[in-house]
Design a protein around this motif. Structure first.
Motif, mmCIF file in Angstrom:
data_model
loop_
_atom_site.group_PDB
_atom_site.id
_atom_site.type_symbol
_atom_site.label_atom_id
_atom_site.label_comp_id
_atom_site.label_asym_id
_atom_site.label_seq_id
_atom_site.Cartn_x
_atom_site.Cartn_y
_atom_site.Cartn_z
ATOM 1 N N UNK A 26 0.613 -1.339 0.119
ATOM 2 C CA UNK A 26 0.014 -0.081 -0.110
ATOM 3 C C UNK A 26 0.788 1.414 0.108
ATOM 4 N N UNK A 27 0.257 2.257 -0.555
ATOM 5 C CA UNK A 27 1.000 3.590 -0.652
ATOM 6 C C UNK A 27 0.652 4.370 0.552
ATOM 7 N N UNK A 28 1.465 5.484 0.703
ATOM 8 C CA UNK A 28 1.094 6.264 1.826
ATOM 9 C C UNK A 28 -0.070 6.872 1.991
ATOM 10 N N UNK A 29 -0.789 7.347 0.551
ATOM 11 C CA UNK A 29 -2.080 7.730 0.780
ATOM 12 C C UNK A 29 -3.035 6.647 1.020
ATOM 13 N N UNK A 30 -2.879 5.674 0.485
ATOM 14 C CA UNK A 30 -3.862 4.415 0.763
ATOM 15 C C UNK A 30 -3.911 4.295 2.313
ATOM 16 N N UNK A 39 -1.908 11.743 4.956
ATOM 17 C CA UNK A 39 -0.641 11.196 4.101
ATOM 18 C C UNK A 39 0.516 11.871 4.701
ATOM 19 N N UNK A 40 0.783 12.911 5.037
ATOM 20 C CA UNK A 40 2.184 13.441 5.766
ATOM 21 C C UNK A 40 2.500 12.810 7.074
ATOM 22 N N UNK A 41 1.529 12.365 7.715
ATOM 23 C CA UNK A 41 1.635 11.579 8.986
ATOM 24 C C UNK A 41 2.341 10.151 8.539
ATOM 25 N N UNK A 42 1.665 9.649 7.746
ATOM 26 C CA UNK A 42 2.658 8.355 7.373
ATOM 27 C C UNK A 42 3.644 8.471 6.836
ATOM 28 N N UNK A 43 3.979 9.544 5.946
ATOM 29 C CA UNK A 43 5.338 9.908 5.415
ATOM 30 C C UNK A 43 6.120 10.057 6.916
#
Length: 71
Positions: A26-30, A39-43
């Motif tokens: 899965x991508x950061x956005x997903x 998404x910034x939090x996942x990054x």
């Protein structure tokens, strides 16, 4: 690597959850959408994982996490 290596890296429940979702491709956005985060939090979490595992790419992260039995 032996099982004691994984004991040297302490992951929060959220870090482990994100690591496992990354392992699913899965991508950061997903991941952000699934967890209700930005998404910034996942990054930010991903950067922390790279630091903890001392790697420079997601591919390296996955290999090391698998070797250390996190995924």
């Amino acid at each position: 690597m032996d099982s004691t290596a994984s004991e040297q890296i302490n992951l929060s429940a959220r870090e482990l959850e994100i690591l496992r979702l990354l392992a699913q491709g899965l991508s950061s956005v997903s991941i952000a959408g699934q967890l209700g985060l930005k998404p910034e939090t996942i990054v930010w979490y991903r950067k922390g994982l790279h630091i903890k595992f001392d790697v420079h790419s997601t591919a390296e992260l996955m290999v090391k996490a698998k070797e250390m039995n996190f995924i």
